[in-house]
Write a protein that holds these residues in place. Sequence first.
Motif, short mmCIF file in Angstrom:
data_model
loop_
_atom_site.label_atom_id
_atom_site.label_comp_id
_atom_site.label_asym_id
_atom_site.label_seq_id
_atom_site.Cartn_x
_atom_site.Cartn_y
_atom_site.Cartn_z
N PHE A 32 0.84 -1.18 0.00
CA PHE A 32 0.00 0.00 0.00
C PHE A 32 0.88 1.24 0.00
O PHE A 32 1.96 1.25 0.55
N GLY A 33 0.39 2.27 -0.62
CA GLY A 33 1.15 3.50 -0.76
C GLY A 33 1.35 4.23 0.56
O GLY A 33 0.96 3.74 1.62
N PRO A 34 1.93 5.40 0.49
CA PRO A 34 2.16 6.19 1.69
C PRO A 34 0.85 6.65 2.32
O PRO A 34 -0.15 6.80 1.64
N GLU A 35 0.88 6.86 3.64
CA GLU A 35 -0.30 7.31 4.37
C GLU A 35 0.15 8.37 5.38
O GLU A 35 0.78 8.05 6.39
N ILE A 36 -0.18 9.62 5.11
CA ILE A 36 0.31 10.74 5.91
C ILE A 36 -0.63 11.09 7.07
O ILE A 36 -1.85 10.98 6.95
N GLU A 37 -0.02 11.49 8.18
CA GLU A 37 -0.72 12.14 9.28
C GLU A 37 0.18 13.27 9.74
O GLU A 37 1.41 13.14 9.74
N VAL A 38 -0.44 14.40 10.13
CA VAL A 38 0.32 15.54 10.62
C VAL A 38 -0.21 15.86 12.01
O VAL A 38 -1.40 16.06 12.20
N GLY A 62 7.58 41.70 17.44
CA GLY A 62 9.00 41.37 17.33
C GLY A 62 9.42 40.14 18.11
O GLY A 62 10.58 39.73 18.04
N THR A 63 8.52 39.52 18.85
CA THR A 63 8.83 38.31 19.62
C THR A 63 8.26 37.10 18.89
O THR A 63 7.08 37.06 18.57
N ALA A 64 9.11 36.12 18.64
CA ALA A 64 8.72 34.96 17.83
C ALA A 64 7.84 33.98 18.60
O ALA A 64 8.01 33.78 19.81
N LEU A 65 6.91 33.38 17.88
CA LEU A 65 6.14 32.23 18.34
C LEU A 65 6.55 31.06 17.47
O LEU A 65 6.68 31.20 16.25
N THR A 66 6.76 29.90 18.06
CA THR A 66 7.14 28.73 17.26
C THR A 66 6.20 27.58 17.54
O THR A 66 5.58 27.50 18.61
N ARG A 67 6.10 26.69 16.57
CA ARG A 67 5.28 25.48 16.72
C ARG A 67 5.96 24.36 15.96
O ARG A 67 6.39 24.54 14.82
N THR A 68 6.04 23.20 16.60
CA THR A 68 6.64 22.02 15.97
C THR A 68 5.54 21.03 15.61
O THR A 68 4.60 20.81 16.38
N PHE A 69 5.66 20.45 14.42
CA PHE A 69 4.71 19.47 13.90
C PHE A 69 5.46 18.19 13.57
O PHE A 69 6.64 18.23 13.22
N THR A 70 4.78 17.06 13.68
CA THR A 70 5.35 15.78 13.29
C THR A 70 4.53 15.20 12.15
O THR A 70 3.31 15.14 12.23
N ILE A 71 5.23 14.81 11.10
CA ILE A 71 4.61 14.12 9.96
C ILE A 71 4.93 12.64 10.12
O ILE A 71 6.10 12.28 10.29
N THR A 72 3.90 11.79 10.08
CA THR A 72 4.15 10.35 10.12
C THR A 72 3.64 9.72 8.84
O THR A 72 2.71 10.21 8.20
N ASN A 73 4.29 8.63 8.47
CA ASN A 73 3.91 7.85 7.30
C ASN A 73 3.67 6.42 7.77
O ASN A 73 4.60 5.70 8.09
N ASP A 74 2.39 6.04 7.81
CA ASP A 74 2.01 4.70 8.24
C ASP A 74 1.86 3.76 7.06
O ASP A 74 1.38 2.64 7.21
N GLY A 75 2.25 4.20 5.87
CA GLY A 75 2.13 3.39 4.66
C GLY A 75 3.32 2.47 4.45
O GLY A 75 4.30 2.49 5.20
N GLN A 76 3.23 1.67 3.41
CA GLN A 76 4.27 0.69 3.11
C GLN A 76 5.26 1.18 2.06
O GLN A 76 6.12 0.44 1.63
N ARG A 77 5.11 2.41 1.63
CA ARG A 77 6.06 3.04 0.71
C ARG A 77 6.46 4.40 1.27
O ARG A 77 5.70 5.01 2.01
N ALA A 78 7.62 4.88 0.89
CA ALA A 78 8.08 6.19 1.34
C ALA A 78 7.11 7.27 0.88
O ALA A 78 6.47 7.16 -0.16
N LEU A 79 6.99 8.32 1.68
CA LEU A 79 6.09 9.44 1.41
C LEU A 79 6.90 10.62 0.90
O LEU A 79 7.81 11.10 1.58
N ALA A 80 6.61 11.09 -0.30
CA ALA A 80 7.25 12.29 -0.84
C ALA A 80 6.41 13.50 -0.45
O ALA A 80 5.21 13.51 -0.68
N LEU A 81 7.05 14.50 0.14
CA LEU A 81 6.31 15.67 0.63
C LEU A 81 6.17 16.80 -0.37
O LEU A 81 5.14 17.41 -0.47
N GLY A 82 7.22 17.12 -1.05
CA GLY A 82 7.24 18.34 -1.85
C GLY A 82 7.58 19.50 -0.94
O GLY A 82 7.58 19.38 0.29
N PRO A 83 7.89 20.65 -1.50
CA PRO A 83 8.28 21.80 -0.68
C PRO A 83 7.12 22.35 0.14
O PRO A 83 5.97 22.26 -0.27
#
Length: 140
Positions: A32-38, A62-83
């Motif tokens: 099965f192809g890639p399966e993305i979750e963010v 002028g004060t930065a806010l940051t946020r971190t996200f995790t991308i997971t691939n639960d598929g059986q093939r590598a997931l290509a993201l693109g820019p």
Amino acid sequence: MFIADGGTITVTLTDDSNGATIADAIRVEALFGPEIEVLDNTSGTNLQNATSSVDLGDTLQGTALTRTFTITNDGQRALALGPISLPGEFSLDTAPPLLIPAASGGVPGSATFTVSLTALNAGTHGGVLSFAPDDADDGP
């Protein structure tokens, strides 16, 4: 030799030099192809394609806010993201690789990325963060 064409797999067996064909076992397995979750790491929310929003909160100019996200691939093939495309005053502090590995041994492939906003001007800042993964049901 295996040939996959439009949902059909053809298996061709040939004999060796003495005219005998031996096939002890043939295993055909669908991959099965890639399966993305963010995931928004701060809130623990799984983001849905084209329907989720993330509120970074309030900050001083002028004060930065940051946020971190995790991308997971639960598929059986590598997931290509693109820019990754970001709006206005947002920046990509840590970029994910353009290829997220396939799940292995029941563990999804994963990568993180970090987005920040440095509000140079007072007001509300927003926009759409997007990328074009090759996940057939969650792609662009």
